[in-house]
Design a protein around this motif. Sequence first.
Motif, mmCIF file in Angstrom:
data_model
loop_
_atom_site.group_PDB
_atom_site.id
_atom_site.type_symbol
_atom_site.label_atom_id
_atom_site.label_comp_id
_atom_site.label_asym_id
_atom_site.label_seq_id
_atom_site.Cartn_x
_atom_site.Cartn_y
_atom_site.Cartn_z
ATOM 1 N N ARG A 35 13.513 -45.760 0.813
ATOM 2 C CA ARG A 35 14.555 -46.542 1.487
ATOM 3 C C ARG A 35 14.098 -46.905 2.893
ATOM 4 N NH1 ARG A 35 20.382 -44.483 -0.590
ATOM 5 N NH2 ARG A 35 19.912 -44.804 -2.789
ATOM 6 N N VAL A 36 14.112 -48.188 3.188
ATOM 7 C CA VAL A 36 13.544 -48.705 4.429
ATOM 8 C C VAL A 36 14.227 -48.119 5.664
ATOM 9 C CG1 VAL A 36 13.129 -50.793 5.785
ATOM 10 C CG2 VAL A 36 12.793 -50.825 3.318
ATOM 11 N N GLN A 37 15.529 -48.136 5.737
ATOM 12 C CA GLN A 37 16.235 -47.651 6.920
ATOM 13 C C GLN A 37 16.514 -46.153 6.877
ATOM 14 O OE1 GLN A 37 17.047 -49.426 9.715
ATOM 15 N NE2 GLN A 37 15.782 -51.031 8.820
ATOM 16 N N ARG A 38 16.188 -45.507 5.771
ATOM 17 C CA ARG A 38 16.443 -44.071 5.623
ATOM 18 C C ARG A 38 15.217 -43.413 4.981
ATOM 19 N NH1 ARG A 38 22.107 -42.629 3.359
ATOM 20 N NH2 ARG A 38 21.904 -40.976 4.875
ATOM 21 N N ARG A 39 14.119 -43.385 5.698
ATOM 22 C CA ARG A 39 12.843 -42.910 5.155
ATOM 23 C C ARG A 39 12.857 -41.456 4.703
ATOM 24 N NH1 ARG A 39 9.843 -47.088 3.493
ATOM 25 N NH2 ARG A 39 9.612 -48.632 5.130
ATOM 26 N N THR A 40 13.718 -40.620 5.270
ATOM 27 C CA THR A 40 13.735 -39.211 4.878
ATOM 28 C C THR A 40 14.781 -38.912 3.802
ATOM 29 O OG1 THR A 40 15.211 -38.640 6.708
ATOM 30 C CG2 THR A 40 12.841 -38.435 7.100
ATOM 31 N N PHE A 41 15.415 -39.942 3.242
ATOM 32 C CA PHE A 41 16.383 -39.761 2.159
ATOM 33 C C PHE A 41 15.635 -39.553 0.845
ATOM 34 C CE2 PHE A 41 18.852 -41.354 -1.387
ATOM 35 C CZ PHE A 41 20.079 -40.771 -1.184
ATOM 36 N N GLY A 42 16.105 -38.641 0.020
ATOM 37 C CA GLY A 42 15.536 -38.451 -1.307
ATOM 38 C C GLY A 42 14.911 -37.092 -1.493
ATOM 39 N N SER A 43 14.028 -37.009 -2.504
ATOM 40 C CA SER A 43 13.378 -35.740 -2.823
ATOM 41 C C SER A 43 11.923 -35.961 -3.217
ATOM 42 C CB SER A 43 14.116 -35.043 -3.965
ATOM 43 O OG SER A 43 13.829 -35.669 -5.196
ATOM 44 N N GLU A 44 11.213 -34.866 -3.303
ATOM 45 C CA GLU A 44 9.800 -34.880 -3.694
ATOM 46 C C GLU A 44 9.619 -34.766 -5.215
ATOM 47 O OE1 GLU A 44 7.138 -35.221 -1.722
ATOM 48 O OE2 GLU A 44 8.202 -35.207 0.182
ATOM 49 N N LEU A 45 10.715 -34.736 -5.977
ATOM 50 C CA LEU A 45 10.614 -34.538 -7.428
ATOM 51 C C LEU A 45 9.741 -35.577 -8.121
ATOM 52 C CD1 LEU A 45 14.171 -33.464 -8.589
ATOM 53 C CD2 LEU A 45 12.104 -32.088 -8.495
ATOM 54 N N THR A 46 9.765 -36.800 -7.662
ATOM 55 C CA THR A 46 8.988 -37.854 -8.318
ATOM 56 C C THR A 46 7.499 -37.557 -8.294
ATOM 57 O OG1 THR A 46 8.948 -39.130 -6.271
ATOM 58 C CG2 THR A 46 10.672 -39.665 -7.849
ATOM 59 N N ARG A 47 7.055 -36.804 -7.313
ATOM 60 C CA ARG A 47 5.630 -36.463 -7.207
ATOM 61 C C ARG A 47 5.272 -35.191 -7.967
ATOM 62 N NH1 ARG A 47 6.652 -37.654 -1.255
ATOM 63 N NH2 ARG A 47 6.224 -39.863 -1.121
ATOM 64 N N MET A 48 6.278 -34.490 -8.477
ATOM 65 C CA MET A 48 6.023 -33.192 -9.107
ATOM 66 C C MET A 48 6.236 -33.163 -10.613
ATOM 67 S SD MET A 48 7.864 -30.681 -6.470
ATOM 68 C CE MET A 48 7.619 -30.864 -4.745
#
Length: 141
Positions: A35-48
């Motif tokens: 997310r452009v305006q919220r770079r720290t939103f989300g999780s690392e699950l997609t990489r794991m």
Amino acid sequence: MARVGVNAETGQLIYGWSHCVQSMREILETEIGLRVQRRTFGSELTRMIDRPQNIETIIDIYSAVAEALEPRVVEGRQYGEPGFVLLRTSLDASEPGHVILSLGGVFFENGHLGDYSNPTEQTLSFAITDTGSGITVEVMQ
């Protein structure tokens, strides 16, 4: 003020626990930095999710879920899920690229407002699947 939102699939109003579940699903499904305006939103699950399903990956998944859902304020913006306090997690990683994640904790109807009265214990499970271009997170009934 009660917790209220819009169902992302139907456009209907949703309240309370249903809105909290939708929020947690969105947090877990979104890759950090997407997310452009919220770079720290989300999780690392997609990489794991497509990593070898060994004890190190399982511990990393537990950690990623806890970090993603933890309420926090970064540069004046609220992240995580303020209405849910995670107490328990369990994971079934018996199939490659597919994980069943069970969460248990305490839901606060007005946690988004800083009101932590009237706690209710809640549990839910998510089916997390690698699609090749990301992950899908489905709520299990």
